[in-house]
Each structure stands twice: as C-alpha cells, then as structure tokens.
Design an enzyme around this catalytic site. Structure first.
Site, PDB file in Angstrom:
ATOM      1  N   ARG A 212       0.831  -1.214   0.000  1.00 21.29           N
ATOM      2  CA  ARG A 212       0.000   0.000   0.000  1.00 21.29           C
ATOM      3  C   ARG A 212       0.867   1.267   0.000  1.00 21.29           C
ATOM      4  NH1 ARG A 212      -3.900  -0.562   4.804  1.00 21.29           N
ATOM      5  NH2 ARG A 212      -4.576   1.499   4.120  1.00 21.29           N
TER       6      ARG A 212
ATOM      7  N   HIS B 298      -5.258   8.691  12.180  1.00 19.09           N
ATOM      8  CA  HIS B 298      -4.930   7.259  12.098  1.00 19.09           C
ATOM      9  C   HIS B 298      -3.502   7.011  11.630  1.00 19.09           C
ATOM     10  CE1 HIS B 298      -9.531   6.323  11.759  1.00 19.09           C
ATOM     11  NE2 HIS B 298      -9.144   6.549  13.000  1.00 19.09           N
TER      12      HIS B 298
ATOM     13  N   CYS C 117      14.376  -3.571  14.341  1.00 18.18           N
ATOM     14  CA  CYS C 117      14.772  -2.306  14.964  1.00 18.18           C
ATOM     15  C   CYS C 117      16.275  -2.329  15.235  1.00 18.18           C
ATOM     16  CB  CYS C 117      14.005  -2.150  16.270  1.00 18.18           C
ATOM     17  SG  CYS C 117      14.542  -0.770  17.284  1.00 18.18           S
TER      18      CYS C 117
ATOM     19  N   ASN D 120     -20.246  12.769  -0.517  1.00 19.54           N
ATOM     20  CA  ASN D 120     -20.111  11.311  -0.594  1.00 19.54           C
ATOM     21  C   ASN D 120     -21.087  10.807  -1.650  1.00 19.54           C
ATOM     22  OD1 ASN D 120     -20.123   8.428   0.088  1.00 19.54           O
ATOM     23  ND2 ASN D 120     -19.162   9.044   2.012  1.00 19.54           N
ATOM     24  N   PRO D 121     -20.668   9.858  -2.484  1.00 17.83           N
ATOM     25  CA  PRO D 121     -21.622   9.341  -3.480  1.00 17.83           C
ATOM     26  C   PRO D 121     -22.678   8.433  -2.864  1.00 17.83           C
ATOM     27  CG  PRO D 121     -19.466   8.272  -3.736  1.00 17.83           C
ATOM     28  CD  PRO D 121     -19.309   9.315  -2.671  1.00 17.83           C
ATOM     29  N   GLN D 122     -22.426   7.963  -1.634  1.00 17.86           N
ATOM     30  CA  GLN D 122     -23.345   7.015  -0.985  1.00 17.86           C
ATOM     31  C   GLN D 122     -23.884   7.619   0.303  1.00 17.86           C
ATOM     32  OE1 GLN D 122     -24.061   4.135  -2.338  1.00 17.86           O
ATOM     33  NE2 GLN D 122     -22.524   4.271  -3.959  1.00 17.86           N
TER      34      GLN D 122
HETATM   35  C1  BJW Z   1     -16.204   8.356  -1.818  1.00 18.72           C
HETATM   36  C2  BJW Z   1     -15.634   8.155  -3.069  1.00 18.72           C
HETATM   37  C3  BJW Z   1     -15.275   9.310  -3.817  1.00 18.72           C
HETATM   38  C4  BJW Z   1     -16.046   6.224  -2.192  1.00 18.72           C
HETATM   39  N1  BJW Z   1     -15.480  10.519  -3.303  1.00 18.72           N
HETATM   40  N2  BJW Z   1     -16.407   9.558  -1.340  1.00 18.72           N
HETATM   41  C5  BJW Z   1     -17.849   3.001  19.482  1.00 18.72           C
HETATM   42  C6  BJW Z   1     -18.817   2.188  18.949  1.00 18.72           C
HETATM   43  C7  BJW Z   1     -18.463   0.994  18.307  1.00 18.72           C
HETATM   44  C8  BJW Z   1     -17.132   0.593  18.184  1.00 18.72           C
HETATM   45  C9  BJW Z   1     -16.180   1.406  18.716  1.00 18.72           C
HETATM   46  C10 BJW Z   1     -16.536   2.580  19.365  1.00 18.72           C
HETATM   47  N3  BJW Z   1     -15.391   3.199  19.766  1.00 18.72           N
HETATM   48  C11 BJW Z   1     -14.334   2.419  19.398  1.00 18.72           C
HETATM   49  C12 BJW Z   1     -14.789   1.323  18.761  1.00 18.72           C
HETATM   50  C13 BJW Z   1     -13.946   0.227  18.201  1.00 18.72           C
HETATM   51  C14 BJW Z   1     -13.310   0.561  16.885  1.00 18.72           C
HETATM   52  C15 BJW Z   1     -14.405   0.858  15.865  1.00 18.72           C
HETATM   53  O1  BJW Z   1     -14.711   1.983  15.534  1.00 18.72           O
HETATM   54  N4  BJW Z   1     -14.972  -0.183  15.309  1.00 18.72           N
HETATM   55  C16 BJW Z   1     -16.015  -0.048  14.286  1.00 18.72           C
HETATM   56  C17 BJW Z   1     -15.654  -0.867  13.067  1.00 18.72           C
HETATM   57  C18 BJW Z   1     -17.329  -0.423  14.876  1.00 18.72           C
HETATM   58  N5  BJW Z   1     -12.393   1.687  16.994  1.00 18.72           N
HETATM   59  C19 BJW Z   1     -11.126   1.510  17.381  1.00 18.72           C
HETATM   60  O2  BJW Z   1     -10.687   0.406  17.668  1.00 18.72           O
HETATM   61  C20 BJW Z   1     -10.244   2.737  17.509  1.00 18.72           C
HETATM   62  N6  BJW Z   1      -9.580   2.726  18.746  1.00 18.72           N
HETATM   63  C21 BJW Z   1     -10.199   2.936  19.898  1.00 18.72           C
HETATM   64  O3  BJW Z   1     -11.361   3.234  19.979  1.00 18.72           O
HETATM   65  O4  BJW Z   1      -9.377   2.783  20.981  1.00 18.72           O
HETATM   66  C22 BJW Z   1      -9.921   2.831  22.295  1.00 18.72           C
HETATM   67  C23 BJW Z   1      -8.750   2.725  23.231  1.00 18.72           C
HETATM   68  C24 BJW Z   1      -8.573   3.703  24.184  1.00 18.72           C
HETATM   69  C25 BJW Z   1      -7.480   3.601  25.067  1.00 18.72           C
HETATM   70  C26 BJW Z   1      -6.588   2.545  24.958  1.00 18.72           C
HETATM   71  C27 BJW Z   1      -6.759   1.570  23.985  1.00 18.72           C
HETATM   72  C28 BJW Z   1      -7.851   1.664  23.110  1.00 18.72           C
HETATM   73  C29 BJW Z   1      -9.137   2.726  16.457  1.00 18.72           C
HETATM   74  C30 BJW Z   1      -9.657   2.867  15.073  1.00 18.72           C
HETATM   75  C31 BJW Z   1      -8.478   2.822  14.092  1.00 18.72           C
HETATM   76  C32 BJW Z   1      -8.943   2.721  12.655  1.00 18.72           C
HETATM   77  N7  BJW Z   1      -7.846   2.422  11.821  1.00 18.72           N
HETATM   78  C33 BJW Z   1      -8.058   2.212  10.397  1.00 18.72           C
HETATM   79  C34 BJW Z   1      -6.818   1.559   9.779  1.00 18.72           C
HETATM   80  C35 BJW Z   1      -5.700   2.561   9.595  1.00 18.72           C
HETATM   81  C36 BJW Z   1      -4.559   1.952   8.843  1.00 18.72           C
HETATM   82  C37 BJW Z   1      -4.955   1.433   7.478  1.00 18.72           C
HETATM   83  O5  BJW Z   1      -5.423   2.198   6.620  1.00 18.72           O
HETATM   84  O6  BJW Z   1      -4.777   0.236   7.275  1.00 18.72           O
HETATM   85  O7  BJW Z   1      -8.342   3.476   9.761  1.00 18.72           O
HETATM   86  S1  BJW Z   1      -9.537   1.274  10.038  1.00 18.72           S
HETATM   87  C38 BJW Z   1     -10.008   2.177   8.614  1.00 18.72           C
HETATM   88  O8  BJW Z   1     -11.260   2.845   8.864  1.00 18.72           O
HETATM   89  C39 BJW Z   1      -8.941   3.268   8.435  1.00 18.72           C
HETATM   90  C40 BJW Z   1      -9.786   4.444   8.052  1.00 18.72           C
HETATM   91  O9  BJW Z   1      -9.103   5.641   8.342  1.00 18.72           O
HETATM   92  C41 BJW Z   1     -11.051   4.266   8.885  1.00 18.72           C
HETATM   93  C42 BJW Z   1     -12.233   4.963   8.387  1.00 18.72           C
HETATM   94  O10 BJW Z   1     -12.594   4.485   7.145  1.00 18.72           O
HETATM   95  P1  BJW Z   1     -13.109   5.524   6.036  1.00 18.72           P
HETATM   96  O11 BJW Z   1     -12.058   6.510   5.762  1.00 18.72           O
HETATM   97  O12 BJW Z   1     -14.433   6.042   6.445  1.00 18.72           O
HETATM   98  O13 BJW Z   1     -13.191   4.576   4.745  1.00 18.72           O
HETATM   99  P2  BJW Z   1     -14.316   3.562   4.273  1.00 18.72           P
HETATM  100  O14 BJW Z   1     -13.674   2.641   3.306  1.00 18.72           O
HETATM  101  O15 BJW Z   1     -15.033   2.976   5.430  1.00 18.72           O
HETATM  102  O16 BJW Z   1     -15.407   4.479   3.527  1.00 18.72           O
HETATM  103  C43 BJW Z   1     -15.114   5.135   2.336  1.00 18.72           C
HETATM  104  C44 BJW Z   1     -16.212   6.127   2.031  1.00 18.72           C
HETATM  105  O17 BJW Z   1     -15.845   6.856   0.862  1.00 18.72           O
HETATM  106  C45 BJW Z   1     -17.571   5.478   1.722  1.00 18.72           C
HETATM  107  O18 BJW Z   1     -18.586   6.165   2.428  1.00 18.72           O
HETATM  108  C46 BJW Z   1     -17.748   5.681   0.202  1.00 18.72           C
HETATM  109  O19 BJW Z   1     -19.095   5.845  -0.201  1.00 18.72           O
HETATM  110  C47 BJW Z   1     -16.961   6.953   0.002  1.00 18.72           C
HETATM  111  N8  BJW Z   1     -16.420   7.155  -1.359  1.00 18.72           N
HETATM  112  N9  BJW Z   1     -15.528   6.826  -3.374  1.00 18.72           N
HETATM  113  C48 BJW Z   1     -16.035  10.653  -2.127  1.00 18.72           C
HETATM  114  N10 BJW Z   1     -14.695   9.205  -5.111  1.00 18.72           N
HETATM  115 ZN    ZN Z   2      13.042  -1.248  19.084  1.00 17.12          ZN
END
Ligand code: BJW
Ligand code: ZN
Length: 252
Positions: free
Chosen positions: A70, A119, A153, A219-221
């Site tokens: 990636r 992130h 490391c 957002n398209p969706q």
């Molecule tokens: C277009 C388009 C075009 C398409 N133009 N638009 C509360 C409720 C429920 C669960 C939780 C909660 N709080 C925490 C959680 C757990 C969890 C979570 O949220 N889970 C859910 C799945 C339910 N969250 C976590 O674990 C977070 N940590 C946390 O809460 O820690 C607590 C803690 C405290 C103290 C100590 C220890 C812990 C961490 C979340 C980290 C997310 N990381 C990722 C991976 C990053 C690295 C990587 O990329 O590999 O981040 S996951 C992934 O999702 C990535 C993204 O940044 C993130 C968001 O996704 P995004 O950007 O919205 O993308 P998509 O693919 O979902 O959507 C794309 C959109 O684009 C769509 O809507 C399309 O329609 C649109 N689109 N083409 C405009 N041309």
């Molecule tokens: Zn180290």
C-alpha cells in the site's frame, strides 16, 4: 451534478472551517477505500482483521507485506482535484483545519499545510517493541498479495510496524484533542469520503453539529452522517469539491 450553491454560501461565510476526510477522498487518485482495500490478490483477506495488533502478532509478514504494498501504491499516485480543492479552501479561509483519517499523505502533497492525522501514516514506521521511529524501507515493495518480513529495529531488534492506528489501539492523544477542539469551534465542517463507521473519528462531525456548526457532506453514498449534515452533496470528491470552491469564491 448536485446544486452546491447554498452549501457554498455557508462555506464562504464561515470564519472557522474544518475539513474532515476519509478514504473516499483518495479514491479518484487510485487508492482503494478501506472497505474496498483488499481487491486483486489481496481479495481473500479481510481488511478489518488485518488492521489489528493481533494480526501483526500472528502473521507479521502478511501484515507488513500488505502495508508495504500500500505504501508503494501511495508513492505512485498523485493528489486529485478534490485534494487540490481542500488546499484551495485553506488558502481562501485561513482559519481552516484539515483532519484526515487517511494514511497516504496526499493532502500534504496537494499543499495542505498541517493536516491532523488521526490514524497515522504509511510513512512513519516504528519499532513494535520499543516504539522508536524507523526509516521507511528503501527495498522494493513486494508484489501484490505477497508476504514480506518486517525489518528489525536497530536499537532493540524488535519488528518494525507501520505507523498507523489499528483497531483496538488508542488514537494519538494530541491530534485527537486538537481535532475535537477544532470541531467544537468551527462554523462549517465539511465531511468528505468517509463511511462514518469507525470511532472515535466518526464522532468529529457529530461534535461539530452539536456545537452549532453547519455540516456539509460530500459522498456518493448515504452514510450515518447524513443525519447531522445540513447539506448532503451526493457525488465524488474530485467532482463536487472543485464545484463547491468555484461557487464559494467565484472571482478567484
Ligand atoms: C467516496 C468516493 C469518492 C467512495 N469521493 N467519497 C464506538 C462504537 C463501536 C465501536 C467502537 C466505538 N469506539 C471504538 C470502537 C472500536 C473501533 C471501531 O470503531 N470499530 C467499528 C468498526 C465499529 N475503533 C477503534 O478500535 C479505535 N480505537 C479505539 O477506539 O481505541 C480505544 C482505546 C482507548 C485507550 C486505549 C486503547 C484503546 C481505532 C480505530 C483505528 C482505525 N484504523 C483504520 C486503519 C488505519 C490503517 C490502514 O489504513 O490500514 O483506519 S480502520 C479504517 O477505517 C482506516 C480508516 O481511516 C477508517 C475509516 O474508514 P473511512 O475513511 O471512512 O473509509 P471507508 O472505506 O469505510 O469508507 C469510504 C467512504 O468513501 C464510503 O462512504 C464511500 O461511499 C466513500 N467514497 N468513493 C467521495 N470518489
Ligand atoms: Zn526497538
């Protein structure tokens, strides 16, 4: 094409603007969205399962290979007109804060000055054991779908991991605090290309709306954020954002 005029009026009249972006922002640059990330030879894996500390512990070569692939993709692509429109908003509205969930650094490449990374980034690897920063690898990226052993490391011999935030990990405190602060203070928040499913980031537009900001969504969706958006501009980032900027600042 959606009618952007009323949203543009709100944007042009705002003192403080927040631009909040997700993976859809980079889709038209050729970076698949997170939920579409595992296409081609990665298709048999589950992105949500790979983006976890547990996956890295269980199969570091698989996870490092995916992230290095990636990272090489992010290096090959360029910002799209949507990223450029975000940089233009910053130029027109000096009190603009860009908050991104993306790890591809395309906002910086488009000229955004200091986007807040919630992130992390594909370009800030660190040691999984002692957390010291590491240099991004100079090795050629693995082919699509291939495992690659993470480098070690130089201080403690631990495996190097990507500098991103995985599920179950806390978001970096300072960026998160700065993002929440900006959301409470802004007049307009633009949420672009995010599914609004991943917390705590998904709360940022909700906080802004609660504190009285006008939320504009691109957002398209449909997403769960439709409910807090005063304007839902249905379309893609690279088409809607340039139109929004031209309508907000027609003489520039
Ligand atoms: C277009 C388009 C075009 C398409 N133009 N638009 C509360 C409720 C429920 C669960 C939780 C909660 N709080 C925490 C959680 C757990 C969890 C979570 O949220 N889970 C859910 C799945 C339910 N969250 C976590 O674990 C977070 N940590 C946390 O809460 O820690 C607590 C803690 C405290 C103290 C100590 C220890 C812990 C961490 C979340 C980290 C997310 N990381 C990722 C991976 C990053 C690295 C990587 O990329 O590999 O981040 S996951 C992934 O999702 C990535 C993204 O940044 C993130 C968001 O996704 P995004 O950007 O919205 O993308 P998509 O693919 O979902 O959507 C794309 C959109 O684009 C769509 O809507 C399309 O329609 C649109 N689109 N083409 C405009 N041309
Ligand atoms: Zn180290």
């Amino acid at each position: 094409m959606v009618d952007v005029r009323d949203a543009a009026k709100a944007l042009a009249g705002a003192g403080r603007v927040v631009v909040f972006t997700g993976a859809g922002m980079s889709a038209e640059s050729g970076v698949p969205t997170f939920r579409d990330a595992l296409t081609g030879l990665w298709e048999r894996f589950d992105a949500q399962a790979l983006a976890t500390p547990q996956a890295f512990e269980d199969d570091p070569d698989l996870v490092w290979g995916w992230y290095e692939w990636r990272r090489s993709l992010a290096l090959r692509v360029a910002p799209n007109p949507g990223h450029e429109a975000v940089a233009a908003i910053e130029a027109h509205a000096p009190h603009t804060v860009v908050i991104t969930q993306n790890v591809d650094d395309l906002h910086e490449q488009a000229g955004s000055t200091a986007p807040i990374h919630l992130h992390g980034s594909l370009f800030t690897p660190r040691c999984a054991t002692c957390s010291r920063p590491a240099e991004p690898s100079r090795e050629a990226a693995p082919e699509e779908g291939r495992r690659l052993a993470p480098p070690r490391c130089e201080h403690c011999g631990g495996p190097i991991r990507p500098g991103v935030v995985w599920f179950g990990e806390a978001l970096p405190a300072e960026p998160l605090e700065a993002a929440v602060q900006a959301a409470t203070e802004c007049d307009v928040l633009l949420t672009i290309g995010t599914s609004g499913l991943v917390y705590p980031a998904a709360d940022i537009p909700v906080v802004a709306a609660k504190f009285g900001a006008t939320v504009i969504q691109v957002n398209p969706q449909p997403t769960p954020l439709d409910a807090v958006a005063a304007f839902n501009l249905t379309g893609t980032a690279a088409t809607v954002l340039p139109a929004l900027v031209s309508a907000a600042w027609p003489l520039s």
